[in-house]
Design an enzyme around this catalytic site. Structure first.
Site, PDB file in Angstrom:
ATOM      1  N   THR A  88       0.843  -1.202   0.000  1.00  0.00           N
ATOM      2  CA  THR A  88       0.000   0.000   0.000  1.00  0.00           C
ATOM      3  C   THR A  88       0.877   1.249   0.000  1.00  0.00           C
ATOM      4  O   THR A  88       2.096   1.156   0.019  1.00  0.00           O
ATOM      5  CB  THR A  88      -0.907   0.019   1.247  1.00  0.00           C
ATOM      6  N   HIS A  90       1.079   3.295   2.453  1.00  0.00           N
ATOM      7  CA  HIS A  90       1.332   3.690   3.842  1.00  0.00           C
ATOM      8  C   HIS A  90       2.792   4.110   4.071  1.00  0.00           C
ATOM      9  O   HIS A  90       3.050   5.151   4.683  1.00  0.00           O
ATOM     10  CB  HIS A  90       0.954   2.555   4.802  1.00  0.00           C
TER      11      HIS A  90
END
Length: 158
Positions: A88, A90
């Site tokens: 992801t 993140h």
């Protein structure tokens, strides 16, 4: 990232204070950065006081760096952390957030902050830059901290 470490600056004599703020996440790699940074600081500034402050993760690093910077007792602060990229966004968001916050703290408080919160694609990259000697970013951070502390000291004398 460069594949080499800058040359070693001159040894600093006199009183200096350095703080290292280190994430507890990815502990083996962060500890490698801390160990190399502390060892190099001891070599380059033999009389320096070095404090180490642990935080849960890289995201928490700026709040402790800010608290230390507000006190204006350190010649430089080294922020250490390791972020592993996943599937992801993140890691990318975390890295940008921490980097922006650390830069803002340095500018707002006039205390040099050396950002060694590093993002890696894999453990091989982390191992090479955090645990090994050839391009260790902890060593590099200590050298940068000593150099910028010297520059700031000279500027404050004028």
């Amino acid at each position: 990232m460069s594949k080499s470490v800058p040359s070693r600056p001159h040894v600093v004599r006199g009183k200096c204070r350095f703080a290292i703020v280190a994430s507890q996440f990815n502990p083996q790699y962060v500890q490698g950065l801390v160990d190399h940074a502390a060892e190099e600081l001891h070599e380059l500034a033999p009389g320096a006081a070095i404090s180490i402050h642990r935080v849960p993760g890289s995201f928490e690093t700026p709040v402790v760096v800010r608290a230390l910077a507000r006190k204006k007792k350190n010649n430089a602060i080294i922020a250490c952390g390791v972020i592993m990229r996943g599937e992801t966004n993140h890691a990318k968001n975390l890295s940008r957030s921490v980097t922006d916050a650390l830069q803002r703290i340095a500018i707002d408080y006039g205390v040099p902050v050396i950002n060694v919160v590093l993002s890696f694609d894999n453990e091989d990259q982390a191992r090479e830059r955090c645990l090994e000697n050839r391009i260790n970013r902890g060593t590099e951070a200590a050298r940068a901290a000593v150099e910028i502390a010297s520059v700031m000291s000279e500027l404050r004398k004028k």
